[in-house]
Scaffold this active site. Structure first.
Site, short mmCIF file in Angstrom:
data_model
loop_
_atom_site.label_atom_id
_atom_site.label_comp_id
_atom_site.label_asym_id
_atom_site.label_seq_id
_atom_site.Cartn_x
_atom_site.Cartn_y
_atom_site.Cartn_z
N CYS A 185 0.83 -1.21 0.00
CA CYS A 185 0.00 0.00 0.00
C CYS A 185 0.87 1.26 0.00
O CYS A 185 1.34 1.70 1.06
CB CYS A 185 -0.94 0.00 1.21
SG CYS A 185 -1.96 1.47 1.31
N CYS A 219 -0.47 4.15 2.06
CA CYS A 219 -0.28 4.02 3.51
C CYS A 219 1.19 4.27 3.90
O CYS A 219 1.47 4.90 4.91
CB CYS A 219 -0.64 2.61 3.99
SG CYS A 219 -2.08 1.89 3.22
N ASP A 220 2.12 3.75 3.10
CA ASP A 220 3.52 3.71 3.54
C ASP A 220 4.49 4.57 2.72
O ASP A 220 5.66 4.68 3.08
CB ASP A 220 4.02 2.25 3.51
CG ASP A 220 3.20 1.36 4.43
OD1 ASP A 220 2.71 1.86 5.46
OD2 ASP A 220 3.02 0.16 4.12
#
Ligand code: FAD
Ligand code: NAP
Length: 334
Positions: free
Chosen positions: A136, A139-140
């Site tokens: 992701c 997300c990261d």
């Protein structure tokens, strides 16, 4: 504390399919209860711009899903923050047990549990998950400011992840196993013209390597699919973007599935192999897998559930093996 609730219609999943089903079912006065699962809003909450949702030239995925939830709520659907850990579809009413301890019985059920990111299954991928290996970018990606990263895959997700990562990383290397991308042409053009992106064609991820203390990725070994030669690429992060698998574990062995776990529906409908249980969205769709098609299937599922409930009424105590009229006959998988 364990509690029991009986509902006419239980919707499992809060992506575009689940929320659309909830809007239609609420307007049909079915008093639907929707259980969101561990990813409220579904897959679009892990992306940025969505450019193909009709009516919005560009909208952030998480914003779109907040709007869908608010819409379902405003129509009267009850939205529950919980996760269903087991279902029993062998007798009616159907049963669904949630992590909170609540046991739902339901006259009809719409399953819209979507899909989850696939992994390659390499031991080194597993070893560095959360320590430089991710599925992701939204997300990261932030953690890789000014660093070099790699993305594995050649579909829309891989290309979008790679483009998103250019906002943070100093260089993004996309590794694809073929010499042609599967992604839409408009995305391919953006990727191939981006100055921070390098594409390595005809290579597979062979392994991820890195340090133990502090634990972190230092690079990847990639193998040429034609020659078998292995080479190193030094990166601090690897994003695996090789597609998604249907989230059908919940109904494994209870509903007919095909093509690696997609729930089978009667052609042209959302009816599953169990009358009164409907499936919508990526859980059942191995072809289109889009927000708009998932929403369309959510609509179909609610309309079909409404019709089925009208014809079958309260179902408590009945055996699903009884002939049930509409929805009872299921075509074999194609
Ligand atoms: P999902 O969105 O997958 O939602 C599934 C829901 O089920 C989640 O809320 C989850 O919490 C819930 N759930 C799962 N198991 C349980 C359980 N046991 N109990 C309770 N709830 C459960 N499509 C587009 O059209 N345009 C795009 O730009 C686009 N971009 C994308 C970008 C990325 C990075 C990804 C991964 C996908 C993208 N897609 C896009 C595809 C799109 O997101 C999906 O087709 C769509 O979200 C599928 O909707 P769905 O409702 O079937 O399921
Ligand atoms: P996908 O379209 O199935 O693409 C998966 C990619 O990963 C393919 O390029 C595939 O290679 C590669 N791959 C698969 N297994 C692999 C393996 N074991 N090793 C190496 N590479 C592997 O999946 P997706 O990109 O996640 O998209 C899923 C669905 O969501 C699609 O329908 C897509 O259109 C939709 N989506 C839409 C948008 C958008 O509209 N903007 C954005 C994201 C996703 P091959 O090409 O060689 O098969």
């Amino acid at each position: 504390m364990s509690t029991h609730r009986h509902v006419k219609l239980l919707i499992v999943g809060s992506g575009p399919a689940g929320y659309t089903a909830a809007v239609y079912a609420a307007r049909a006065m079915l008093e639907p209860v929707l259980v969101q699962g561990i990813q409220p809003g579904g897959q679009l909450t892990i992306t940025t711009d969505v450019e193909n949702w009709p009516g919005d030239t560009s909208i952030m995925g998480p914003d779109l899903m907040v709007r869908m939830e608010a819409h379902a709520n405003a129509m009267g659907a009850e939205i529950v923050s919980d996760h269903i850990n087991s279902v029993d579809l062998s007798k009616r009413p159907f049963t669904a047990v949630a992590d909170s301890g609540t046991t739902y019985t339901a006259d009809a059920m719409i399953l819209a549990t979507g899909a989850q990111a696939k992994w390659l299954g390499l031991p080194s991928e597993e070893a560095f998950k959360g320590f430089g290996v991710s599925a992701c970018a939204t997300c990261d990606g932030f953690f890789y400011r000014g660093q070099e990263v790699a993305v594995i895959g050649g579909g829309n997700t891989a290309v979008e992840e790679a483009l998103f990562l250019t906002n943070f990383a100093s260089k993004v290397t996309l590794v694809h196993r073929r010499d042609e991308l599967r992604a839409e042409k408009i995305l391919q053009k953006r990727l191939l013209e981006h100055p921070k992106v390098e594409v390595i064609w005809n290579h597979q991820l062979d392994s991820v390597y890195g340090a133990d203390s502090p634990k972190g990725v230092e690079g990847i070994n990639i193998k040429n699919t034609e020659t078998g030669d292995v080479r190193k690429v030094q990166v601090s992060g690897v994003f695996i973007a090789i597609g998604h698998a249907p989230a059908s574990d919940l109904v494994k062995d209870q509903l007919e599935t095909h093509m690696g776990g997609y729930v089978v529906t009667k052609p042209g409908t959302t009816e599953t192999s169990v009358p009164g249980v409907f499936a919508a969205g990526d859980l059942t769709d191995h072809v289109y897998r889009q927000a708009v098609t998932s929403a369309g299937m959510g609509c179909m599922a609610a309309l079909e559930a409404e019709r089925w409930l009208a014809e079958n009424g309260e179902t408590e105590g009945k055996d699903v093996s009884e002939p049930l009229g509409y929805g009872a006959k299921v075509e074999p998988a194609q």
